[in-house]
Design an enzyme around this catalytic site. Structure first.
Site, short mmCIF file in Angstrom:
data_model
loop_
_atom_site.label_atom_id
_atom_site.label_comp_id
_atom_site.label_asym_id
_atom_site.label_seq_id
_atom_site.Cartn_x
_atom_site.Cartn_y
_atom_site.Cartn_z
N ALA A 46 9.23 43.35 -37.10
CA ALA A 46 9.35 43.83 -35.80
C ALA A 46 8.80 45.95 -36.25
CB ALA A 46 10.91 44.39 -35.80
N CYS A 47 9.44 46.61 -37.49
CA CYS A 47 8.70 47.76 -37.90
C CYS A 47 7.45 47.96 -38.40
CB CYS A 47 9.40 48.12 -39.23
SG CYS A 47 11.06 48.18 -39.58
N THR A 48 6.21 46.93 -38.31
CA THR A 48 5.08 46.58 -37.91
C THR A 48 4.97 46.97 -36.59
OG1 THR A 48 4.79 45.58 -40.40
CG2 THR A 48 3.20 45.44 -39.22
#
Length: 157
Positions: A46-48
């Site tokens: 998700a952060c990527t």
């Protein structure tokens, strides 16, 4: 957790180590608008996705006068690898003691799979050129967030 920031509040100042080995402070953006986004962990799916969405939207954000800064509790070495692997052209800052996240109300109680714990709350704070909060969004979803933010800021693709 401190009370959540709202539009008009002064943005808390910070100076943090960045992924390139130096430091970045909010003061460097004086007179310019900056999107400060908090994310839990570099190199997670998700952060990527969120970081790459900011990367892919950076030209339109900059054209509208916005800079972008990502902050996570990761150590500098992890951020350096993340920035290189994803070709992220904006500062990633290490807030290992989460003091800045706390000042921005982006650290607090989270619930996941029935478990309650303290952690980083995915959040985006837009700071105007006068150092005041223009937009404060908490508990956001990574997927589609940058597109929604651009709509909220009335920024075209």
């Amino acid at each position: 957790m401190t009370e959540r920031l709202v539009a008009g509040d002064p943005a808390p100042t910070f100076t943090l180590p960045n992924a390139t080995g130096g430091t970045t402070s909010l003061a460097e953006f004086a007179g310019r608008k900056v999107v400060v986004y908090f994310y839990p962990a570099a190199s997670t799916p998700a952060c990527t996705q969120q970081a790459c969405d900011f990367r892919d939207s950076l030209a339109s954000l900059k054209a509208a006068g916005y800079e972008v800064v990502g902050i996570s509790p990761d150590p500098v070495a992890k951020l350096t690898t993340f920035a290189a692997n994803q070709e992220l052209p904006f500062p990633l800052l290490a807030d290992e003691d989460h003091a800045v996240a706390e000042a921005y109300s982006a650290w607090g109680e989270k619930k996941n799979y029935g478990r309650t714990y303290e952690g980083l709350i995915r959040s985006t704070i837009v700071v105007d050129g006068d150092g005041r909060v223009a937009v404060a969004q908490y508990n956001i979803r990574a997927k589609g967030h940058v597109a929604k933010l651009r709509r909220d800021l009335k920024i075209d693709a």
